[in-house]
Design a protein around this motif. Structure first.
Motif, PDB file in Angstrom:
ATOM      1  N   GLY A 139      12.995   2.465  -4.232  1.00 50.60           N
ATOM      2  CA  GLY A 139      12.672   3.004  -3.056  1.00 50.60           C
ATOM      3  C   GLY A 139      11.467   4.193  -2.476  1.00 50.60           C
ATOM      4  N   LYS A 141      11.758   7.915   1.641  1.00 54.40           N
ATOM      5  CA  LYS A 141      11.464   6.605   1.439  1.00 54.40           C
ATOM      6  C   LYS A 141      10.577   6.260   2.930  1.00 54.40           C
ATOM      7  N   ASP A 144      16.261   1.493   4.905  1.00 56.73           N
ATOM      8  CA  ASP A 144      16.192   0.709   3.877  1.00 56.73           C
ATOM      9  C   ASP A 144      15.546  -0.813   3.412  1.00 56.73           C
ATOM     10  N   SER A 176      11.900   0.477   4.442  1.00 53.18           N
ATOM     11  CA  SER A 176      10.705   0.710   3.720  1.00 53.18           C
ATOM     12  C   SER A 176      11.270  -0.524   2.417  1.00 53.18           C
ATOM     13  N   ASP A 177      11.797  -0.748   1.974  1.00 54.13           N
ATOM     14  CA  ASP A 177      11.857  -2.315   0.276  1.00 54.13           C
ATOM     15  C   ASP A 177      10.496  -3.222   1.059  1.00 54.13           C
ATOM     16  N   ARG A 192      14.372  -7.026  -2.852  1.00 50.38           N
ATOM     17  CA  ARG A 192      16.645  -6.426  -2.429  1.00 50.38           C
ATOM     18  C   ARG A 192      17.555  -7.346  -3.326  1.00 50.38           C
TER      19      ARG A 192
END
Length: 333
Positions: A148, A163, A322, A325-326, A333
């Motif tokens: 990440g 991240k 998150d 960011s991903d 994911r």
């Protein structure tokens, strides 16, 4: 002093006292120093930082203002507004009064100078030695995404990985601190706590529970630029990966749909779930789709992260950041 010995016999020689012309006199001169924080200080008979302060990059502009002041014989006044947040004030004033008195003032200091002194000061500011400072890429840069993390901040042997969403919030916090005299922000993002601090002596530091990376006033703007460019590089890697062929629009829609579905699952029965998801998907579509340049996409991504951190409840900050960011590092994911 000269002795003239051509008087009549018996009379003492004539003694004449001569004062050197102004261009050969040694004049006082304001000192010029480059401080440890990278700013430039000018003054006379001072101790510490009680002096007129300017950014290193502003020295040539101040030199030009001083030269104009020295060249103007009549009553004259100019105000220079600083472009950097150094010193105790935000402007430097140059003035020549009706009686010819010349003064330079700023940061609660005022100095009266001769025309020669003003010219000498201008020359000193034009001849400042180079100051070694790492370029923006040495403070914050894109790294190969791992667990990440896609941005690394480094200085003085210390390094911290961030991240993409964290980097956006850190950049915003540091930028926000520039017009302050003291700043302290703690950001809890999921299980991680990041802290951005600016002390009253113009020192910055970024820390989590295990690492502290410190910056001086001269380095902090390069840090902001590095964070921005690092975020831009990561975001554009994803945008480029979507391509520009006939299937690009389908790929963009797929990524936006992923954000919509995952955000909806994360928010569950949240009372503002629909409006939050709508905000994220609208911006994601503009970032990934055609028609915007790289800088505009980067600003929009940072605004998405600011929206999540500033306009939603703390328990959902980590999961939503998150997700962003991903998505924008191409992580699964």
């Amino acid at each position: 002093m000269r002795v003239i010995d051509n008087a009549p016999l018996g009379n003492p020689p004539t003694i004449v006292f001569c004062v050197a012309s102004s261009h050969t006199m040694v004049v006082d001169a304001l000192y010029v120093k480059i401080r440890s924080d990278g700013a430039v200080g000018i003054g006379r008979a001072n101790i510490g930082d009680a002096e007129i302060t300017l950014g290193y990059g502003e020295a040539h502009m101040i030199a030009a203002a001083l030269e104009k002041l020295a060249q103007t014989a009549r009553s004259y006044k100019q105000v220079y507004h600083k472009t950097t947040d150094v010193g105790a004030g935000n402007k430097i004033e140059f003035e020549r009064a009706e009686d010819g008195t010349i003064s330079i003032s700023g940061d609660r200091q005022q100095y009266y100078c001769s025309e020669s002194e003003i010219r000498e000061l201008a020359e000193k500011l034009k001849r400042l030695p180079p100051v070694e400072v790492a370029p923006a890429s040495d403070y914050a840069q894109k790294i190969t995404p791992s667990q990440g993390y896609s941005i690394e901040v480094t200085n003085a042997g210390q390094a911290m990985r961030l991240k993409l969403g964290e980097a956006a919030l850190v950049k915003t916090a540091v930028q926000n601190s520039l017009d302050s005299r003291y700043f302290d922000e703690e950001m809890v993002i999921g299980e991680r706590t990041l802290r951005v601090e600016r002390s009253s002596d113009l020192k910055w530091q970024l820390s989590d529970k295990s690492t502290t990376v410190k910056f001086t006033a001269y380095e902090v703007e390069a840090l902001i630029a590095g964070l921005h460019n690092g975020i831009l590089d990561v975001v554009m890697d994803v945008v480029k990966s979507l391509g520009s062929d006939d299937l690009a629009d389908i790929r963009v829609k797929s990524q936006v749909q992923r954000i919509e579905q995952d955000a909806t699952k994360l928010l569950k029965e949240h009372k503002r779930a629909k409006s939050i998801v709508r905000n994220l998907t609208k911006n994601a579509r503009k970032i990934m789709g055609p028609g915007e340049d790289a800088d505009a996409r980067t600003h929009r991504f940072i605004e998405m992260c600011i929206f999540v951190h500033g306009k939603t409840e703390p328990p959902i900050h980590g999961p939503l950041l998150d997700l962003l960011s991903d998505t924008f590092t191409g992580a699964k994911r």
